[in-house]
Design an enzyme around this catalytic site. Structure first.
Site, PDB file in Angstrom:
ATOM      1  N   HIS A  52       1.629   1.528  15.510  1.00  0.00           N
ATOM      2  CA  HIS A  52       0.271   1.290  16.035  1.00  0.00           C
ATOM      3  C   HIS A  52      -0.287  -0.008  15.464  1.00  0.00           C
ATOM      4  O   HIS A  52      -0.960  -0.769  16.177  1.00  0.00           O
ATOM      5  CB  HIS A  52      -0.674   2.450  15.651  1.00  0.00           C
ATOM      6  CG  HIS A  52      -0.654   3.618  16.579  1.00  0.00           C
ATOM      7  ND1 HIS A  52      -1.019   3.534  17.895  1.00  0.00           N
ATOM      8  CD2 HIS A  52      -0.322   4.912  16.362  1.00  0.00           C
ATOM      9  CE1 HIS A  52      -0.914   4.731  18.459  1.00  0.00           C
ATOM     10  NE2 HIS A  52      -0.486   5.586  17.551  1.00  0.00           N
ATOM     11  N   HIS A  76       5.576   5.990  13.087  1.00  0.00           N
ATOM     12  CA  HIS A  76       4.761   6.055  14.316  1.00  0.00           C
ATOM     13  C   HIS A  76       3.436   5.330  14.095  1.00  0.00           C
ATOM     14  O   HIS A  76       3.003   4.529  14.938  1.00  0.00           O
ATOM     15  CB  HIS A  76       4.493   7.535  14.677  1.00  0.00           C
ATOM     16  CG  HIS A  76       3.569   7.724  15.849  1.00  0.00           C
ATOM     17  ND1 HIS A  76       3.982   8.119  17.086  1.00  0.00           N
ATOM     18  CD2 HIS A  76       2.225   7.555  15.949  1.00  0.00           C
ATOM     19  CE1 HIS A  76       2.935   8.191  17.917  1.00  0.00           C
ATOM     20  NE2 HIS A  76       1.861   7.845  17.244  1.00  0.00           N
ATOM     21  N   GLU A  77       2.799   5.573  12.936  1.00  0.00           N
ATOM     22  CA  GLU A  77       1.492   4.939  12.658  1.00  0.00           C
ATOM     23  C   GLU A  77       1.631   3.441  12.443  1.00  0.00           C
ATOM     24  O   GLU A  77       0.796   2.655  12.900  1.00  0.00           O
ATOM     25  CB  GLU A  77       0.838   5.583  11.421  1.00  0.00           C
ATOM     26  CG  GLU A  77       0.605   7.085  11.520  1.00  0.00           C
ATOM     27  CD  GLU A  77      -0.152   7.503  12.767  1.00  0.00           C
ATOM     28  OE1 GLU A  77       0.023   8.645  13.205  1.00  0.00           O
ATOM     29  OE2 GLU A  77      -0.891   6.661  13.342  1.00  0.00           O
ATOM     30  N   GLY A 111      -1.842  12.285  11.901  1.00  0.00           N
ATOM     31  CA  GLY A 111      -1.858  10.875  11.518  1.00  0.00           C
ATOM     32  C   GLY A 111      -2.820  10.135  12.422  1.00  0.00           C
ATOM     33  O   GLY A 111      -3.112  10.604  13.532  1.00  0.00           O
ATOM     34  N   GLN A 114      -6.695   2.956  16.673  1.00  0.00           N
ATOM     35  CA  GLN A 114      -6.927   4.040  17.621  1.00  0.00           C
ATOM     36  C   GLN A 114      -8.416   4.408  17.732  1.00  0.00           C
ATOM     37  O   GLN A 114      -8.809   5.063  18.698  1.00  0.00           O
ATOM     38  CB  GLN A 114      -6.120   5.290  17.245  1.00  0.00           C
ATOM     39  CG  GLN A 114      -4.602   5.101  17.362  1.00  0.00           C
ATOM     40  CD  GLN A 114      -3.841   6.347  17.002  1.00  0.00           C
ATOM     41  OE1 GLN A 114      -3.510   6.551  15.832  1.00  0.00           O
ATOM     42  NE2 GLN A 114      -3.581   7.192  17.967  1.00  0.00           N
ATOM     43  N   CYS A 157       1.122  11.500  20.760  1.00  0.00           N
ATOM     44  CA  CYS A 157       0.209  10.470  20.251  1.00  0.00           C
ATOM     45  C   CYS A 157      -1.211  10.783  20.739  1.00  0.00           C
ATOM     46  O   CYS A 157      -1.401  11.084  21.920  1.00  0.00           O
ATOM     47  CB  CYS A 157       0.633   9.091  20.756  1.00  0.00           C
ATOM     48  SG  CYS A 157      -0.407   7.754  20.160  1.00  0.00           S
ATOM     49  N   LEU A 158      -2.178  10.703  19.853  1.00  0.00           N
ATOM     50  CA  LEU A 158      -3.559  11.007  20.239  1.00  0.00           C
ATOM     51  C   LEU A 158      -4.099   9.986  21.232  1.00  0.00           C
ATOM     52  O   LEU A 158      -5.094  10.244  21.908  1.00  0.00           O
ATOM     53  CB  LEU A 158      -4.438  11.074  18.980  1.00  0.00           C
ATOM     54  CG  LEU A 158      -4.034  12.175  17.998  1.00  0.00           C
ATOM     55  CD1 LEU A 158      -4.850  12.106  16.726  1.00  0.00           C
ATOM     56  CD2 LEU A 158      -4.128  13.555  18.630  1.00  0.00           C
TER      57      LEU A 158
HETATM   58  O1  K2U Z   1      -1.537   9.391  17.596  1.00  0.00           O
HETATM   59  C1  K2U Z   1      -1.170   9.486  16.429  1.00  0.00           C
HETATM   60  O2  K2U Z   1      -0.786   8.515  15.789  1.00  0.00           O
HETATM   61  C2  K2U Z   1      -1.139  10.885  15.802  1.00  0.00           C
HETATM   62  C3  K2U Z   1       0.255  11.421  16.018  1.00  0.00           C
HETATM   63  C4  K2U Z   1       1.000  11.319  14.738  1.00  0.00           C
HETATM   64  C5  K2U Z   1       2.427  11.737  14.943  1.00  0.00           C
HETATM   65  C6  K2U Z   1       3.175  11.305  16.035  1.00  0.00           C
HETATM   66  C7  K2U Z   1       4.511  11.682  16.159  1.00  0.00           C
HETATM   67  C8  K2U Z   1       5.096  12.487  15.209  1.00  0.00           C
HETATM   68  C9  K2U Z   1       4.350  12.910  14.129  1.00  0.00           C
HETATM   69  C10 K2U Z   1       3.022  12.535  13.997  1.00  0.00           C
HETATM   70  C11 K2U Z   1       0.216  12.847  16.562  1.00  0.00           C
HETATM   71  O3  K2U Z   1      -0.442  12.953  17.767  1.00  0.00           O
HETATM   72  S1  K2U Z   1      -0.554  14.000  15.538  1.00  0.00           S
HETATM   73  C12 K2U Z   1      -0.169  15.445  16.498  1.00  0.00           C
HETATM   74  C13 K2U Z   1       1.105  16.038  15.984  1.00  0.00           C
HETATM   75  C14 K2U Z   1       0.978  17.161  15.193  1.00  0.00           C
HETATM   76  C15 K2U Z   1       2.126  17.718  14.648  1.00  0.00           C
HETATM   77  C16 K2U Z   1       3.390  17.162  14.880  1.00  0.00           C
HETATM   78  C17 K2U Z   1       3.498  16.036  15.683  1.00  0.00           C
HETATM   79  C18 K2U Z   1       2.351  15.467  16.243  1.00  0.00           C
HETATM   80 ZN    ZN Z   2      -0.051   7.600  17.933  1.00  0.00          ZN
END
Ligand code: K2U
Ligand code: ZN
Length: 173
Positions: free
Chosen positions: A143, A139-140, A49, A54, A97-98
């Site tokens: 943001h 989560h998104e 996501g 971001q 979170c990235l």
């Molecule tokens: O930073 C972001 O928004 C990307 C997030 C999205 C996410 C956060 C928490 C739970 C699910 C998705 C992640 O860094 S993407 C990396 C990731 C990959 C698989 C599962 C969880 C997170």
């Molecule tokens: Zn995030």
């Protein structure tokens, strides 16, 4: 997709990440180009996501792709997303979170949410999200309100997370 580019992902404590993003007036070719860039950036990270803020664009735009690595990509595009209903049941999920690289912690989220958003072509969609889709969209959408998952943690955990990211960013530079 033509002319796509990978953009830099902002990391804490960049103040832009705390901005409240603005609604998009119309889904134009420019917004579609932004979403194409966001997807390329997300796949490169890798992540499942990404919110526009971001990559330094505080507008209400999110991209996601929940497909497993071995499956075909399944990109999803959300413009001006709103949560219409939230199921009151919550469940914990180990989030990352990235924008807060290499930090993970358990966050409680609603198990189901009713979403309304405009798709890649500006068409309105209303649908329920559950499972990882529900976790990721919440989560998104945080943001878009300038909220990071570490904001739900204790001050001590949050301070340690930011210090860890800053130290690692210095080592990378
Ligand atoms: O930073 C972001 O928004 C990307 C997030 C999205 C996410 C956060 C928490 C739970 C699910 C998705 C992640 O860094 S993407 C990396 C990731 C990959 C698989 C599962 C969880 C997170
Ligand atoms: Zn995030």
């Amino acid at each position: 997709m033509k002319g796509m580019s990978i953009r830099a992902i902002l990391t804490v404590p960049n103040p832009i990440l705390k901005q409240v993003s603005k609604p998009v007036a119309k889904v134009t070719d420019e917004i579609r180009a932004l979403m194409d860039d966001m997807l390329e950036t997300m796949y490169d990270a890798p992540g499942i996501g990404l919110a526009a803020v971001q990559v330094g664009e505080p507008v209400n735009v999110i991209v996601m792709d929940l497909a497993k690595n071995e499956d075909e990509p399944a990109p999803m595009y959300f413009v001006n997303p709103e949560i219409l209903e939230m199921n009151e049941e919550e469940k914990p999920y180990e989030e990352g979170c990235l924008s807060v690289p290499d930090v993970y912690d358990e966050i409680d989220r609603s198990v189901r949410v009713k979403l309304k958003y405009l798709d890649y072509h500006g068409k309105e969609v209303v649908e329920w999200a559950e499972g990882l889709y529900a976790v990721c969209i919440q989560h998104e959408m945080d943001h878009l309100k300038g909220v990071l998952f570490i904001d739900y943690l204790s001050r001590l955990k949050r301070t340690r997370a930011v210090k860890k990211v800053q130290k690692n960013e210095k080592l990378k530079a």
